[in-house]
Enzyme design. Structure first.
Site, PDB file in Angstrom:
ATOM      1  N   ARG A  55       0.806  -1.227   0.000  1.00  0.00           N
ATOM      2  CA  ARG A  55       0.000   0.000   0.000  1.00  0.00           C
ATOM      3  C   ARG A  55       0.834   1.269   0.000  1.00  0.00           C
ATOM      4  NH1 ARG A  55      -3.383  -2.931   3.479  1.00  0.00           N
ATOM      5  NH2 ARG A  55      -1.700  -4.421   3.353  1.00  0.00           N
ATOM      6  N   THR A  56       1.920   1.295   0.737  1.00  0.00           N
ATOM      7  CA  THR A  56       2.666   2.559   0.815  1.00  0.00           C
ATOM      8  C   THR A  56       3.311   2.895  -0.531  1.00  0.00           C
ATOM      9  OG1 THR A  56       3.054   2.131   3.153  1.00  0.00           O
ATOM     10  CG2 THR A  56       4.420   3.815   2.126  1.00  0.00           C
ATOM     11  N   LYS A  83      23.942  -6.185  -6.187  1.00  0.00           N
ATOM     12  CA  LYS A  83      25.375  -6.374  -6.480  1.00  0.00           C
ATOM     13  C   LYS A  83      26.239  -5.721  -5.410  1.00  0.00           C
ATOM     14  CE  LYS A  83      24.656  -6.134 -11.488  1.00  0.00           C
ATOM     15  NZ  LYS A  83      24.924  -5.294 -12.684  1.00  0.00           N
ATOM     16  N   ARG A 105      11.879   3.791   1.696  1.00  0.00           N
ATOM     17  CA  ARG A 105      11.577   2.819   2.747  1.00  0.00           C
ATOM     18  C   ARG A 105      12.797   1.928   2.900  1.00  0.00           C
ATOM     19  NH1 ARG A 105       6.314  -0.781   3.947  1.00  0.00           N
ATOM     20  NH2 ARG A 105       5.720   1.278   4.708  1.00  0.00           N
ATOM     21  N   HIS A 133       7.247   6.432  10.489  1.00  0.00           N
ATOM     22  CA  HIS A 133       6.473   6.320   9.250  1.00  0.00           C
ATOM     23  C   HIS A 133       5.507   7.508   9.236  1.00  0.00           C
ATOM     24  CE1 HIS A 133       4.453   4.684   5.903  1.00  0.00           C
ATOM     25  NE2 HIS A 133       4.054   3.516   6.365  1.00  0.00           N
TER      26      HIS A 133
HETATM   27  C1  NCD Z   1       3.090  -0.557   8.239  1.00  0.00           C
HETATM   28  C2  NCD Z   1       4.564  -0.465   7.999  1.00  0.00           C
HETATM   29  O1  NCD Z   1       5.062  -0.905   6.966  1.00  0.00           O
HETATM   30  O2  NCD Z   1       5.204   0.092   8.852  1.00  0.00           O
HETATM   31  N1  NCD Z   1       2.301  -0.749   7.127  1.00  0.00           N
HETATM   32  C3  NCD Z   1       2.040   0.279   6.281  1.00  0.00           C
HETATM   33  O3  NCD Z   1       2.876   1.075   5.927  1.00  0.00           O
HETATM   34  N2  NCD Z   1       0.766   0.382   5.859  1.00  0.00           N
HETATM   35  C4  NCD Z   1       2.766  -1.434   9.359  1.00  0.00           C
HETATM   36  C5  NCD Z   1       3.145  -2.885   9.276  1.00  0.00           C
HETATM   37  O4  NCD Z   1       3.954  -3.303   8.463  1.00  0.00           O
HETATM   38  O5  NCD Z   1       2.609  -3.621  10.101  1.00  0.00           O
END
Ligand code: NCD
Length: 309
Positions: A55-56, A83, A105, A133
């Site tokens: 989703r992100t 690599k 990320r 986050h």
């Molecule tokens: C979260 C994350 O990746 O920190 N999910 C997200 O971004 N929607 C929470 C999770 O992974 O549980």
């Protein structure tokens, strides 16, 4: 507005409210038949994802595209990272191609902060290790405000794997700024060391906290980050810290149930709760796009007040 969004704690109350109000404008665009603004035409946004994400990553991609930016999706798999290329060289390569913003990320807490020291463009933290986050916290606040009409004075309960949750950390920081009161509920093993310094209460008794919660946010048990055993069994965990229909019935009538996803259905949250009208889980995903549009728009210098290019 600042150049980077690295921590939810960096936002002043006015800045946070500006993001939420801008996101509300963006949501109107999302509801229109043509869901696109020309605002970031000619700008390039790089999605640099070193950790798995559904989703992100797609949310940032859609947000950038709805603002007419060019988007490059980079994932560590299949790149020179496999690599052995380090974060700095990867970042400098992307910068050399003209990235205006890098959405990152990474499994390492602090990676976005390092990146911000190396590149000229804006850096957006899309989740760094167990640290933060911030756009998740913003979309959560947006969702609370649109469901409940306010943030000031709201009683928000975060439940579960607080220890590994960057969502919890960012939410605690942002909600404090916005005047909500946070209670953390978890087994003692999943409460971080130093929690006394967090602007939040801690409780080990979920049932006592439920009747006074306006919002209950269930967190995923992050088994991929657990090198040890933190609770006796899944059954025991669900019994004490899971949200099922019986517990949901203890909530005040107007309260809502949230989860950032991905969910372990049947573990921290029962399927019937996740799918109930109180659940905001699908709205959170929808709102995520509007909030990320707002963040990209504000960081990349979209002047506020209706100025368009
Ligand atoms: C979260 C994350 O990746 O920190 N999910 C997200 O971004 N929607 C929470 C999770 O992974 O549980």
């Amino acid at each position: 507005m600042m150049r980077h969004l690295l921590s939810a704690g960096d936002l002043s109350r006015d800045e946070a409210l500006l993001v939420l109000d801008t996101a509300a404008e963006m949501a109107r665009v999302a509801a229109a038949p043509v869901k696109k603004l020309p605002t970031l035409r000619g700008r390039t946004v790089v999605n640099l994802f070193f950790e798995d994400s559904t989703r992100t990553r797609t949310s940032f991609e859609l947000a950038a595209k709805r603002l007419s930016a060019d988007v490059i999706n980079f994932s560590a798999k299949g790149s020179a990272v496999s690599k052995g290329e380090g974060l700095k060289d990867t970042a400098l390569t992307l910068e050399a191609m003209g990235a205006d913003a890098v959405v990152i990320r990474h499994a390492m807490s602090g990676a976005p902060h390092r990146l911000a020291g190396w590149v000229r463009g804006s850096v957006v933290n899309a989740g760094d290790g167990t640290h933060e986050h911030p756009t998740q916290a913003l979309l959560d606040a947006f969702t609370m405000r649109s469901r409940l009409g306010r943030l000031e004075g709201l009683q928000v309960t975060l439940v579960g794997d607080i220890l590994h949750s960057r969502v919890a950390r960012s939410n605690v920081l942002l909600l404090r700024t916005l005047g909500a009161e946070v209670t953390l509920v978890a087994p003692p093993t999943l409460i971080p060391v130093g929690v006394e310094d967090w602007p939040a209460q801690v409780s080990y008794d979920f049932d006592r906290v439920l009747p006074k919660s306006d919002v209950v946010m269930m967190l995923r048990v992050q088994r991929e980050r657990m090198g040890a055993v933190y609770f006796p069994s899944v059954r025991e965990y669900s019994r004490r810290y899971g949200l099922d229909a019986a517990r949901m019935a203890m909530l005040p009538p107007e309260s809502v149930v949230m989860h950032p996803g991905p969910m372990n259905r049947g573990m921290e949250i029962a399927a019937e709760v996740a799918d109930s009208p109180r659940s905001t889980i699908v709205e959170q995903v929808t709102n995520g796009v509007s909030v990320r549009m707002a963040v990209l728009y504000l960081l990349l210098g979209g002047a506020m007040g209706g100025a368009s290019e």
